[in-house]
Design a protein around this motif. Sequence first.
Motif, short mmCIF file in Angstrom:
data_model
loop_
_atom_site.label_atom_id
_atom_site.label_comp_id
_atom_site.label_asym_id
_atom_site.label_seq_id
_atom_site.Cartn_x
_atom_site.Cartn_y
_atom_site.Cartn_z
N CYS A 31 -3.17 -9.38 1.92
CA CYS A 31 -2.22 -8.30 1.59
C CYS A 31 -1.87 -8.22 0.11
N LEU A 32 -2.27 -9.23 -0.66
CA LEU A 32 -2.05 -9.30 -2.12
C LEU A 32 -0.60 -9.55 -2.52
N ARG A 33 0.25 -9.92 -1.58
CA ARG A 33 1.63 -10.27 -1.93
C ARG A 33 1.71 -11.75 -2.32
N SER A 34 2.73 -12.06 -3.14
CA SER A 34 2.98 -13.46 -3.49
C SER A 34 3.68 -14.15 -2.31
N MET A 53 4.56 -2.47 -2.50
CA MET A 53 3.36 -1.91 -1.89
C MET A 53 2.60 -1.02 -2.86
N ALA A 54 3.32 -0.33 -3.72
CA ALA A 54 2.67 0.52 -4.73
C ALA A 54 1.94 -0.32 -5.78
N GLU A 55 2.41 -1.55 -6.01
CA GLU A 55 1.79 -2.45 -6.99
C GLU A 55 0.56 -3.18 -6.45
N LEU A 56 0.44 -3.27 -5.14
CA LEU A 56 -0.60 -4.11 -4.53
C LEU A 56 -2.03 -3.73 -4.92
N PRO A 57 -2.41 -2.46 -4.93
CA PRO A 57 -3.81 -2.14 -5.30
C PRO A 57 -4.19 -2.66 -6.69
N GLY A 58 -3.27 -2.70 -7.61
CA GLY A 58 -3.53 -3.19 -8.95
C GLY A 58 -3.73 -4.69 -9.02
#
Length: 78
Positions: A31-34, A53-58
């Motif tokens: 999920c790319l979260r810390s 969630m908006a930051e995750l693709p980056g």
Amino acid sequence: MTDQVWKRDEIESPCVKICVVHPEARLCTGCLRSIDEIGAWSRMSPEDRHRIMAELPGRQSLIQKRRGGRAARLKRDL
């Protein structure tokens, strides 16, 4: 059987049930979260969750794997 925990409307989540922490980036590769974001997720406001969630693709580029490892480097240097 449907996993109802992951279908709750009140807490939207980017979790894809691939929970592996990248050793250098310290992000979940699914999920790319810390780890901190995952732990606090249910207590966050909807606005904070949407912001993350908006930051995750980056973040995807932070966990890219090197292709070939040592053997590819040795071959390249010849």
